[in-house]
Structure formats: C-alpha cells, structure tokens
Design a protein around this motif. Structure first.
Motif, mmCIF file in Angstrom:
data_model
loop_
_atom_site.group_PDB
_atom_site.id
_atom_site.type_symbol
_atom_site.label_atom_id
_atom_site.label_comp_id
_atom_site.label_asym_id
_atom_site.label_seq_id
_atom_site.Cartn_x
_atom_site.Cartn_y
_atom_site.Cartn_z
ATOM 1 N N GLY A 1 -83.931 23.827 71.280
ATOM 2 C CA GLY A 1 -84.999 23.474 70.354
ATOM 3 C C GLY A 1 -84.463 23.241 68.949
ATOM 4 O O GLY A 1 -83.253 23.135 68.728
ATOM 5 N N GLU A 2 -85.374 23.186 67.982
ATOM 6 C CA GLU A 2 -84.987 22.918 66.601
ATOM 7 C C GLU A 2 -84.857 24.213 65.799
ATOM 8 O O GLU A 2 -85.484 25.225 66.122
ATOM 9 N N PHE A 3 -84.047 24.115 64.723
ATOM 10 C CA PHE A 3 -83.788 25.279 63.881
ATOM 11 C C PHE A 3 -84.091 24.945 62.428
ATOM 12 O O PHE A 3 -83.897 23.819 61.971
ATOM 13 N N ASP A 4 -84.536 25.978 61.683
ATOM 14 C CA ASP A 4 -84.831 25.818 60.264
ATOM 15 C C ASP A 4 -83.567 25.838 59.416
ATOM 16 O O ASP A 4 -83.555 25.325 58.303
ATOM 17 N N LEU A 5 -82.524 26.486 59.938
ATOM 18 C CA LEU A 5 -81.254 26.570 59.226
ATOM 19 C C LEU A 5 -80.123 26.513 60.236
ATOM 20 O O LEU A 5 -80.119 27.261 61.212
ATOM 21 N N ILE A 6 -79.182 25.604 59.996
ATOM 22 C CA ILE A 6 -77.987 25.506 60.840
ATOM 23 C C ILE A 6 -76.761 25.752 59.965
ATOM 24 O O ILE A 6 -76.599 25.141 58.907
ATOM 25 N N ILE A 7 -75.909 26.663 60.439
ATOM 26 C CA ILE A 7 -74.691 27.040 59.722
ATOM 27 C C ILE A 7 -73.485 26.729 60.601
ATOM 28 O O ILE A 7 -73.503 26.995 61.808
ATOM 29 N N SER A 8 -72.465 26.159 60.016
ATOM 30 C CA SER A 8 -71.194 25.990 60.734
ATOM 31 C C SER A 8 -70.065 26.054 59.717
ATOM 32 O O SER A 8 -69.990 25.239 58.806
ATOM 33 N N ILE A 9 -69.196 27.039 59.874
ATOM 34 C CA ILE A 9 -68.115 27.262 58.910
ATOM 35 C C ILE A 9 -66.775 27.233 59.633
ATOM 36 O O ILE A 9 -66.511 28.022 60.532
ATOM 37 N N GLY A 10 -65.955 26.276 59.248
ATOM 38 C CA GLY A 10 -64.612 26.174 59.806
ATOM 39 C C GLY A 10 -64.573 25.741 61.251
ATOM 40 O O GLY A 10 -63.613 26.063 61.957
ATOM 41 N N THR A 11 -65.581 25.018 61.707
ATOM 42 C CA THR A 11 -65.651 24.649 63.125
ATOM 43 C C THR A 11 -65.723 23.149 63.360
ATOM 44 O O THR A 11 -64.975 22.607 64.178
ATOM 45 N N LEU A 12 -66.592 22.453 62.665
ATOM 46 C CA LEU A 12 -66.854 21.045 62.973
ATOM 47 C C LEU A 12 -65.644 20.146 62.774
ATOM 48 O O LEU A 12 -65.578 19.057 63.344
ATOM 49 N N GLN A 13 -64.679 20.574 61.945
ATOM 50 C CA GLN A 13 -63.514 19.738 61.700
ATOM 51 C C GLN A 13 -62.412 19.948 62.738
ATOM 52 O O GLN A 13 -61.329 19.391 62.622
ATOM 53 N N SER A 14 -62.694 20.748 63.785
ATOM 54 C CA SER A 14 -61.697 20.997 64.824
ATOM 55 C C SER A 14 -61.215 19.692 65.440
ATOM 56 O O SER A 14 -61.998 18.756 65.637
ATOM 57 N N SER A 15 -59.941 19.643 65.754
ATOM 58 C CA SER A 15 -59.319 18.397 66.215
ATOM 59 C C SER A 15 -59.873 17.910 67.553
ATOM 60 O O SER A 15 -59.775 16.726 67.875
ATOM 61 N N ASN A 16 -60.482 18.806 68.337
ATOM 62 C CA ASN A 16 -61.008 18.401 69.646
ATOM 63 C C ASN A 16 -62.460 17.931 69.581
ATOM 64 O O ASN A 16 -63.085 17.693 70.611
ATOM 65 N N LEU A 17 -63.004 17.782 68.362
ATOM 66 C CA LEU A 17 -64.384 17.337 68.188
ATOM 67 C C LEU A 17 -64.427 15.983 67.486
ATOM 68 O O LEU A 17 -63.581 15.680 66.650
ATOM 69 N N GLU A 18 -65.432 15.173 67.824
ATOM 70 C CA GLU A 18 -65.682 13.925 67.108
ATOM 71 C C GLU A 18 -66.636 14.264 65.961
ATOM 72 O O GLU A 18 -67.854 14.217 66.117
ATOM 73 N N TYR A 19 -66.061 14.580 64.831
ATOM 74 C CA TYR A 19 -66.799 15.173 63.720
ATOM 75 C C TYR A 19 -68.024 14.364 63.305
ATOM 76 O O TYR A 19 -69.148 14.875 63.283
ATOM 77 N N ASN A 20 -67.838 13.103 62.961
ATOM 78 C CA ASN A 20 -68.956 12.292 62.462
ATOM 79 C C ASN A 20 -70.089 12.207 63.484
ATOM 80 O O ASN A 20 -71.265 12.424 63.163
ATOM 81 N N LYS A 21 -69.715 11.915 64.717
ATOM 82 C CA LYS A 21 -70.706 11.771 65.781
ATOM 83 C C LYS A 21 -71.438 13.078 66.035
ATOM 84 O O LYS A 21 -72.672 13.105 66.203
ATOM 85 N N LEU A 22 -70.690 14.195 66.049
ATOM 86 C CA LEU A 22 -71.296 15.502 66.319
ATOM 87 C C LEU A 22 -72.247 15.909 65.208
ATOM 88 O O LEU A 22 -73.355 16.385 65.468
ATOM 89 N N LEU A 23 -71.833 15.716 63.957
ATOM 90 C CA LEU A 23 -72.697 16.093 62.836
ATOM 91 C C LEU A 23 -74.006 15.313 62.876
ATOM 92 O O LEU A 23 -75.096 15.892 62.701
ATOM 93 N N MET A 24 -73.938 14.022 63.126
ATOM 94 C CA MET A 24 -75.149 13.206 63.190
ATOM 95 C C MET A 24 -76.060 13.662 64.321
ATOM 96 O O MET A 24 -77.287 13.739 64.156
ATOM 97 N N SER A 25 -75.467 14.020 65.448
ATOM 98 C CA SER A 25 -76.253 14.481 66.591
ATOM 99 C C SER A 25 -76.957 15.799 66.277
ATOM 100 O O SER A 25 -78.132 15.981 66.614
ATOM 101 N N ILE A 26 -76.266 16.717 65.603
ATOM 102 C CA ILE A 26 -76.863 18.006 65.255
ATOM 103 C C ILE A 26 -78.055 17.809 64.325
ATOM 104 O O ILE A 26 -79.126 18.410 64.503
ATOM 105 N N VAL A 27 -77.889 16.966 63.320
ATOM 106 C CA VAL A 27 -78.973 16.711 62.374
ATOM 107 C C VAL A 27 -80.171 16.082 63.079
ATOM 108 O O VAL A 27 -81.327 16.433 62.829
#
Length: 312
Positions: free
Chosen positions: A209-235
């Motif tokens: 479901g949806e959240f009022d606050l999403i926190i991610s510290i030191g994770t999204l820039q991991s080399s095994n993630l597609e950062y731009n695509k993942l961030l847009m999907s989360i939003v």
C-alpha cells in the motif's frame, strides 16, 4: 618530538605525511602545538604572542580534520603546560565494511563490521537526520516505510522522537536476513513496527500500500539497483499523494572505528563525489517535478528531504 607551534599547516601536513609513511597501522605519532584553549573566539592562523614570540593558533577541530585527512584517529591530547599540548595520532587500519566481500551476510549481517556502526551516535549523522524528521512533521505521518533498514537505527530514533508512537505503523525492509532478525528482536515489544526480509527491487510485489513517509538511507545508490528507475517507481507506487520522503547518501567512509568525511569511488585514491552529486540532483529535480518542496542538507551524510505541496 616535532614542535609545530610556529609552522604553517601546509608544512605540518607534509611532515606528518612523511612520518606516517614509515608507520604501520595502529602505530602513533606525536607533535607539539599551541594549546587551543589558550584563546577563545580566535580563528585558525591568527598569531598569539607569548613572551615576545609569535605562535600560530589552531583549534582542536582543525587537528581532528587533519587526522582524518591523513588516515588517522586523534587520541586524547596531553597538556604540557598552559601554553602547549602534545597531539597524538594513531594510524588507521584498512578495516572497513567497504572492502568486505560482496556477500550480503558478510558485508551487512549481524556479525559484520557494518553491524558495529551506530549512526545515531555520530553527531554528523544525528543532527541532520533529526532535522529531516522534524521538517517532515514526523508525528503527522501515520504509515512509515524504511528501505534498507538493516538492524533498525532509523526506527530507534523515531521511537525517541515521536510523541504518538503507538498511532504509527512502521515497516522496515532489508534483504539481509540476520540484520532483519536482529531488528525484530530489538523491537519485539513494539507490535506496530514490522520488519520484512525482501529485495526492494520487488517492492511492488509486496502489495504494502501507500505510505505517508518513506525513508531510505545509504541504500538506493547500491550498484545492483537501477537508481533512477527505482526512485521513480517508489514515488509513483508507494508514496501517498500528500506524503514525504527522506533520502540519505553517505558522504563518508567507515574505517577502523572512524567516520571519515568524503565519498570515495573505486579507482580514486581520494574523495570523489561526482556520483553522489548526480544522484542527489536527480532526486531533487524529480521530486520537484512531482510537486514536492525539496531541501538538501547534511555533511557526512547528505539528506534530500521532500514534502508534498499538493493540497487535498
């Protein structure tokens, strides 16, 4: 023992670099400087006159900064007399989770070097993360999601700050099984705090479901993630229309018990922050396009804090 009380910082740095080349990790070097407590409201580089001789003033912060730049830890200074102190540096080892095997458990598990890091006890992290939580009006957020929670540092601070903790629902996700197990044990008395061992690349499959606050510290820039695509999907899929985000990037390296300022990339022997700035800038611009008010703060960790400006 060298006396640097009348020496420029440039010459001091060169001399210490030379001395440290001959030292092994955990060995120490000492030198004498003007007592930083001899004066207040004095900027580094000003001259202090003692018995008709001129000495160069520098505060303790300057000596701590220099220690880290030289790959050292500053130990407790020794007061020689009212005018001078002995500064002692210990050369750091290369002991760091950054150099560990890429295996998840070895690098981030409950028995890893990473598990010995407590960000909430680092002033350079705590101040800016606390500020970010205040800026998003923490107590007004009912559902909070943390991506890359590990053993739960961020939730531990939220527990201390939230005046209405029992009204909140907190969900933490991490792909490291032993870290999640440790987090569950730490928060076992908080039935409104839940932890899931999952890959955030498959976040949509969890149907949280949806959240009022999403926190991610030191994770999204991991080399095994597609950062731009993942961030847009989360939003687009996990953040509510009037929600908020706190994203954090380490601008530091953890080494031999010390948090050393400055992001570092492979193939560079010094701090190089191009990727950090690129990722921060993308998050800022994208969230602004999505009608969020965005601030960028921090030092050892850089925080992008975003709050929706869309009104119901």
């Amino acid at each position: 023992m060298q006396n640097f009380s009348q020496t420029s910082l440039f010459e001091i740095t060169k001399a210490l670099q030379k001395s440290l080349k001959e030292k092994n990790p955990k060995e120490q070097i000492s030198f004498v400087v003007l007592n930083p407590d001899i004066e207040t409201s004095c900027y580094n580089g000003n001259f202090i006159s003692i018995e008709n001789k001129q000495y160069i003033y520098r505060g303790y912060k300057s000596w701590i900064d220099l220690a880290h730049q030289l790959g050292c830890k500053m130990l407790t200074p020794h007061l020689l007399n009212e005018h001078f102190v002995r500064i002692k540096y210990e050369k750091l080892t290369q002991d760091s989770f950054h150099t560990q095997s890429a295996d998840t458990e070895q690098k981030y598990g409950s028995d890893s070097i990473f598990a010995a890091i407590h960000k909430n006890e680092e002033a350079g992290f705590l101040h800016y993360f606390t500020q970010a939580l205040q800026n998003v009006k923490l107590s007004s957020r009912r559902r909070i999601l943390n991506l890359g929670i590990n053993s739960g540092d961020e939730f531990a601070l939220i527990k201390e700050m939230a005046s209405n903790l029992q009204e909140l629902e907190l969900v933490g996700i991490d792909y490291c099984h032993s870290a999640i197990t440790k987090a569950k044990e730490q928060f076992r008395d908080n039935t409104n705090i839940k932890f899931l061992c999952a890959d955030i690349k498959e976040l949509n499959d969890l149907a949280l479901g949806e959240f009022d606050l999403i926190i991610s510290i030191g994770t999204l820039q991991s080399s095994n993630l597609e950062y731009n695509k993942l961030l847009m999907s989360i939003v687009q899929n996990q953040l509510s229309k009037n929600g908020a985000m706190i994203l954090g990037w380490p601008n530091c390296r953890w080494r031999d018990g010390e948090m050393i300022y400055g992001a570092k990339m492979k193939n560079y022997p010094f701090s190089e922050m191009s990727n950090l700035y690129k990722d921060v800038n993308f998050a800022k611009k994208y969230l602004q396009q999505k009608k969020f008010r965005v601030t960028v703060t921090g030092k050892d960790y850089i925080f992008v804090t975003a709050t929706s400006i869309i009104k119901d």
